[in-house]
Design a protein around this motif. Structure first.
Motif, mmCIF file in Angstrom:
data_model
loop_
_atom_site.group_PDB
_atom_site.id
_atom_site.type_symbol
_atom_site.label_atom_id
_atom_site.label_comp_id
_atom_site.label_asym_id
_atom_site.label_seq_id
_atom_site.Cartn_x
_atom_site.Cartn_y
_atom_site.Cartn_z
ATOM 1 N N LEU A 185 -0.805 -6.819 -5.798
ATOM 2 C CA LEU A 185 -0.633 -7.442 -7.113
ATOM 3 C C LEU A 185 -1.691 -6.938 -8.091
ATOM 4 C CD1 LEU A 185 0.158 -11.172 -6.242
ATOM 5 C CD2 LEU A 185 1.685 -9.543 -7.357
ATOM 6 N N VAL A 191 5.240 -15.533 -9.046
ATOM 7 C CA VAL A 191 4.816 -14.723 -7.902
ATOM 8 C C VAL A 191 5.125 -15.477 -6.620
ATOM 9 C CG1 VAL A 191 2.893 -13.536 -6.790
ATOM 10 C CG2 VAL A 191 2.944 -13.733 -9.288
ATOM 11 N N THR A 216 7.485 -10.434 -7.767
ATOM 12 C CA THR A 216 7.067 -10.966 -9.065
ATOM 13 C C THR A 216 8.225 -10.950 -10.054
ATOM 14 O OG1 THR A 216 6.345 -8.776 -9.819
ATOM 15 C CG2 THR A 216 4.703 -10.152 -8.715
ATOM 16 N N PRO A 245 5.244 -5.024 -4.719
ATOM 17 C CA PRO A 245 4.835 -6.200 -5.470
ATOM 18 C C PRO A 245 5.847 -6.607 -6.529
ATOM 19 C CG PRO A 245 3.004 -4.672 -5.208
ATOM 20 C CD PRO A 245 4.231 -3.995 -4.682
#
Length: 422
Positions: free
Chosen positions: A362, A353, A343, A339
């Motif tokens: 997330l 994102v 991001t 993740p």
């Protein structure tokens, strides 16, 4: 009673109050002791734990025994206190004895011993079992009679005296609470793994699969040189072979098989040999919970499979490592991007994102609470909320999170800005 001195009666009253405190504390201690810790200690051979388990096997008998003893000493104490107060205060002694003994019993024979027993149940229950177990044997006829009457009365009220046979069993939610409250008794990393195991039944293969668009494979329709080049540059030990498109999958080719073929043929590969070396595909129905799929992988000696919908169309790819990562955390060999790679935290606290980012990942990494019961990606979540693919920048709020669509294409949302302050 007239021939008994007042000092003797005071001593007897003190002993009776002590016995009342003992029975009150024993009742609370026995009922408050941790049943699971008790069984653990009993399995280790702890004599006190075994005695307490024996008494708790029939709680109706234990409660009956304790209340018989408690009521006997309380009634006797009341009678003696009345006699003493009559001697000291005359007719007013009855009232004084009633209120005075009530206060004394409440403080010293009820609240105090029960509070101590609730705070330290094992320290009270284990020594008490020395006395209660032989008492149960001696007073068994009286206890059994009282239990028979009370149980019969309970049956008339439609209540089963034996209660539920599985009353001590813990649900997964209760077990999750126990693990979370273990604190320093269980390392935090172990707590996370235990919670993840309990959560496996709530997570399906779609939540962890590599989406169809991200599956790395080789088209066997390509020329041999292109195939060999792709095989030599492959990042993973298992490569999916297909014809023209993913839905026409041929099988998985293991790196070990490639090496054997190349060694056997002196690096002169034939396309037909590559296809024959491919292993059969293991298919996984969508919606399969991870705990079920983990057992299926184990039972079928498989490590990788393709997720298909009800029409047989391929939706994604799941490996054993993907499921294990749900328990122990990410491996360095993870196929999907982490993740953090999808991001970017901005100076103002907002987060950029990518639309293809997995919502569950997330939530874990950013400690968010975006809904996970629908689409699996941020793009899918936004499209579901809007009912359309946004073609220009716009803002919306989902589950308390302000989300700004920054970039999108004809078929998906590419980049969003999330303001997590709720």
């Amino acid at each position: 009673m007239d021939e008994i001195s007042t000092s003797t009666l005071l001593i007897i009253l003190g002993v009776l109050l002590f016995l009342s405190a003992y029975f009150s504390g024993s009742e609370t201690g026995m009922m408050s002791v941790n049943r699971y810790r008790l069984r653990h200690l009993a399995q280790q051979g702890n004599a006190g734990a075994n005695r307490v388990l024996y008494l708790l096997d029939r709680p109706d008998r234990l409660i009956g025994l304790i209340l018989i003893g408690n009521n006997l000493v309380n009634i006797a104490a009341s009678a003696i206190a009345t006699i003493i107060c009559l001697r000291w205060f005359g007719d007013a002694g009855i009232v004084i004895a009633t209120f005075g003994l009530t206060l004394v019993v409440l403080i010293f024979a009820e609240v105090t011993p029960k509070t101590i027993a609730a705070l330290h149940p094992e320290r009270i229950a284990f020594p008490s079992s020395f006395v209660l177990k032989p008492m149960l044997t001696v007073l068994y006829p009286l206890v059994a009679t009282v239990n028979f009457i009370t149980n019969s009365f309970m049956r008339l009220l439609g209540i089963n005296p034996k209660g539920s046979s599985g009353q001590d069993a813990l649900s997964s939610e209760e077990l999750r609470t126990v693990v979370n409250e273990a604190n320093s008794m269980i390392p935090s990393s172990h707590q996370d793994m235990l919670i993840s195991i309990l959560d496996l039944e709530k997570v399906t293969v779609e939540d962890v699969m590599i989406p169809r668009a991200d599956i790395s494979g080789i088209d066997v329709q390509d020329d041999v040189k292109s195939i060999v080049k792709q095989l030599s540059q492959a990042q993973y030990t298992r490569i999916l072979l297909y014809r023209n498109e993913i839905d026409d999958a041929v099988g998985f080719l293991h790196a070990r098989d490639i090496m054997q073929i190349m060694t056997k043929n002196n690096n002169d590969l034939d396309k037909s040999e590559i296809v024959r070396a491919a292993r059969d595909i293991y298919y996984i129905p969508e919606g399969t919970p991870l705990n079920v799929q983990l057992l299926k992988f184990q039972r079928n000696k498989e490590r990788i499979g393709l997720v298909v919908d009800e029409y047989g169309d391929i939706q994604g790819l799941v490996t054993l490592e993907d499921i294990l990562e749900e328990i122990v955390g990410d491996f360095t060999t993870s196929i999907a991007p982490a993740p953090s790679e999808s991001t970017q935290v901005q100076i103002d606290g907002s987060v950029h994102v990518e639309g293809v980012a997995n919502i569950r990942d997330l939530n874990k990494e950013m400690n968010w609470d975006l809904p996970t019961d629908g689409p699996k990606t941020v793009s899918g979540l936004i499209i579901e909320q809007l009912g359309d693919i946004p073609q220009r920048p716009l803002c919306l709020r989902i589950n308390g999170y302000a989300i700004e669509v920054i970039e999108s294409s004809d078929n998906l949302v590419k980049l969003v800005r999330v303001l997590p302050d709720r």
